[in-house]
Design an enzyme around this catalytic site. Structure first.
Site, PDB file in Angstrom:
ATOM      1  N   ASP A   1       0.860  -1.189   0.000  1.00 41.13           N
ATOM      2  CA  ASP A   1       0.000   0.000   0.000  1.00 41.13           C
ATOM      3  C   ASP A   1       0.894   1.235   0.000  1.00 41.13           C
ATOM      4  O   ASP A   1       2.067   1.170   0.387  1.00 41.13           O
ATOM      5  CB  ASP A   1      -0.879  -0.055   1.250  1.00 41.13           C
ATOM      6  CG  ASP A   1      -1.733   1.183   1.423  1.00 41.13           C
ATOM      7  OD1 ASP A   1      -2.364   1.600   0.445  1.00 41.13           O
ATOM      8  OD2 ASP A   1      -1.761   1.729   2.542  1.00 41.13           O
TER       9      ASP A   1
ATOM     10  N   ASP B   1      -0.258   4.995   0.988  1.00 42.45           N
ATOM     11  CA  ASP B   1      -0.455   5.974   2.058  1.00 42.45           C
ATOM     12  C   ASP B   1      -0.328   5.349   3.441  1.00 42.45           C
ATOM     13  O   ASP B   1      -0.935   4.315   3.734  1.00 42.45           O
ATOM     14  CB  ASP B   1      -1.826   6.630   1.915  1.00 42.45           C
ATOM     15  CG  ASP B   1      -1.949   7.430   0.633  1.00 42.45           C
ATOM     16  OD1 ASP B   1      -1.019   8.185   0.322  1.00 42.45           O
ATOM     17  OD2 ASP B   1      -2.976   7.299  -0.059  1.00 42.45           O
TER      18      ASP B   1
ATOM     19  N   GLU C   1      -0.974  10.479   4.403  1.00 38.98           N
ATOM     20  CA  GLU C   1      -2.164  10.119   3.632  1.00 38.98           C
ATOM     21  C   GLU C   1      -2.365  11.191   2.564  1.00 38.98           C
ATOM     22  O   GLU C   1      -2.649  12.347   2.876  1.00 38.98           O
ATOM     23  CB  GLU C   1      -3.396  10.066   4.548  1.00 38.98           C
ATOM     24  CG  GLU C   1      -3.427   8.883   5.502  1.00 38.98           C
ATOM     25  CD  GLU C   1      -3.862   7.596   4.809  1.00 38.98           C
ATOM     26  OE1 GLU C   1      -4.441   7.653   3.710  1.00 38.98           O
ATOM     27  OE2 GLU C   1      -3.608   6.522   5.392  1.00 38.98           O
TER      28      GLU C   1
ATOM     29  N   ARG D   1     -14.919  12.141   0.232  1.00 38.48           N
ATOM     30  CA  ARG D   1     -13.715  12.948   0.450  1.00 38.48           C
ATOM     31  C   ARG D   1     -13.254  13.628  -0.839  1.00 38.48           C
ATOM     32  O   ARG D   1     -12.874  14.803  -0.834  1.00 38.48           O
ATOM     33  CB  ARG D   1     -12.602  12.081   1.032  1.00 38.48           C
ATOM     34  CG  ARG D   1     -12.833  11.688   2.488  1.00 38.48           C
ATOM     35  CD  ARG D   1     -11.765  10.741   2.987  1.00 38.48           C
ATOM     36  NE  ARG D   1     -11.885   9.434   2.349  1.00 38.48           N
ATOM     37  CZ  ARG D   1     -10.939   8.492   2.374  1.00 38.48           C
ATOM     38  NH1 ARG D   1      -9.787   8.733   2.983  1.00 38.48           N
ATOM     39  NH2 ARG D   1     -11.129   7.333   1.787  1.00 38.48           N
TER      40      ARG D   1
ATOM     41  N   SER E   1      -2.718   1.024  -4.454  1.00 37.86           N
ATOM     42  CA  SER E   1      -3.158   2.063  -3.531  1.00 37.86           C
ATOM     43  C   SER E   1      -4.606   2.465  -3.754  1.00 37.86           C
ATOM     44  O   SER E   1      -5.071   2.575  -4.893  1.00 37.86           O
ATOM     45  CB  SER E   1      -2.254   3.303  -3.700  1.00 37.86           C
ATOM     46  OG  SER E   1      -2.745   4.391  -2.940  1.00 37.86           O
TER      47      SER E   1
ATOM     48  N   ASP F   1      -1.925  -0.933   5.816  1.00 40.29           N
ATOM     49  CA  ASP F   1      -2.283  -0.455   7.149  1.00 40.29           C
ATOM     50  C   ASP F   1      -3.779  -0.298   7.368  1.00 40.29           C
ATOM     51  O   ASP F   1      -4.219  -0.120   8.509  1.00 40.29           O
ATOM     52  CB  ASP F   1      -1.615   0.893   7.416  1.00 40.29           C
ATOM     53  CG  ASP F   1      -2.279   2.029   6.634  1.00 40.29           C
ATOM     54  OD1 ASP F   1      -2.760   2.987   7.264  1.00 40.29           O
ATOM     55  OD2 ASP F   1      -2.326   1.944   5.396  1.00 40.29           O
TER      56      ASP F   1
END
Length: 305
Positions: free
Chosen positions: A97, A99, A106, A142, A185, A253
């Site tokens: 991944d 970020d 991030e 977002r 990602s 994460d």
């Protein structure tokens, strides 16, 4: 991860591992497993030891690791039961991944700061990465808040994005062993493209922001890279590289990383959100990606200073 005929218990942390290992040995004994003598893996910045495990039947490494999960918080260490076979070390595909894993920040939160909506977006990110919100819905919400942001703001974010400690060591060591490296990602391809070039990646996949007249429209273009897509991409790349899943290492994460962590031969939750740590096959709670190499069977003496 299939049951292993041979396995090891690895304990990794910044303090004396002996108390945690003693308790872990007692827990594993309840499952009919016995600890062999310790082998010191690292002793400088981190304290890492491993013990060979023996039992009367093949060892279910993931189940055994889950038995130890409660001890990790108590002793401030990471504990993992890992297969002691050739595939442990000989990984041929790393899927990581971006970020808060390969890089320290991030990307969407940094863009939100540029757009003046930093706190609102960061709050949604935290909940989404902990599995409290639907990833796709949270991502669209977002991105919508970024509407009108000039494209040149992305370059400012890219310029201040920093790799996580140990990232280049991890990639360099694995690549020397013939391992392909991929970034998958749920963030944005503007950033993964730059990492692809900088790190010499074999593959990179991410989401694309829609742009009109030099500004973000608040929409995404194309298929969204969510948890299910990450897992599917992992399998596609493994097939393309002609490697079995036991030779795949995945690191992430967030809750959207769990599907790919489950598919990989070794799936590592790196400084992950609480719900992700609880569900992941293996955890790593130190801020150094090169420590993943200890999970693969490397010793401190094999790593660059």
């Amino acid at each position: 991860m299939a049951a292993a005929s041979q396995a090891v218990l690895l304990c990794l942390g910044e303090s004396d591992p002996a108390p945690a290992v003693e308790r872990a040995g007692a827990v594993l004994a309840e499952a009919g497993l016995r600890l062999g003598p310790p082998r010191v893996v690292a002793s400088r910045r981190l304290r890492v030891v491993e013990h060979a495990l023996s039992g009367s039947a093949p060892i279910d490494c993931r189940s055994a690791t889950k038995r130890l999960r409660g001890l990790q918080g108590e002793f401030g260490v990471d504990l993992a039961v890992l297969p002691a076979d050739a595939a442990r070390r000989d990984k041929k595909l790393l899927v990581i991944d971006m970020d808060s894993t390969l890089v320290q920040s991030e990307g969407i939160d940094e863009l939100a700061k540029e757009a003046g909506v930093g706190e609102a977006v960061a709050a949604i990110t935290r909940r989404a990465m902990n599995g409290e919100l639907d990833f796709v819905g949270a991502l669209r919400e977002r991105v919508g808040l970024l509407r009108g942001l000039p494209v040149h703001a992305l370059e400012r974010v890219a310029a201040r994005t920093v790799l996580s400690p140990g990232a280049e060591v991890l990639i360099d060591v694995l690549r020397k062993g013939g391992c392909a490296v991929a970034v998958v990602s749920g963030g944005f391809d503007y950033f993964t493209t730059r990492l692809h070039s900088r790190l010499g990646l074999s593959y990179s996949f991410a989401n694309r922001l829609d742009v009109e007249d030099g500004r973000l429209t608040g929409r995404l273009v194309g298929e969204i890279v969510d948890g299910r897509r990450k897992a599917a991409l992992l399998e596609e790349m493994a097939s393309k590289e002609a490697v079995g899943l036991d030779r795949v290492l995945a690191i992430g994460d967030g809750a959207n990383d769990l599907p790919m962590l489950e598919r990989a031969g070794l799936g590592v939750a790196y400084n992950a959100k609480p719900k992700v740590r609880e569900a992941a096959p293996v955890t790593l709670s130190v801020p150094d990606l090169s420590a993943v190499l200890f999970l693969l069977g490397y010793s401190e003496s094999e790593l660059p200073e």
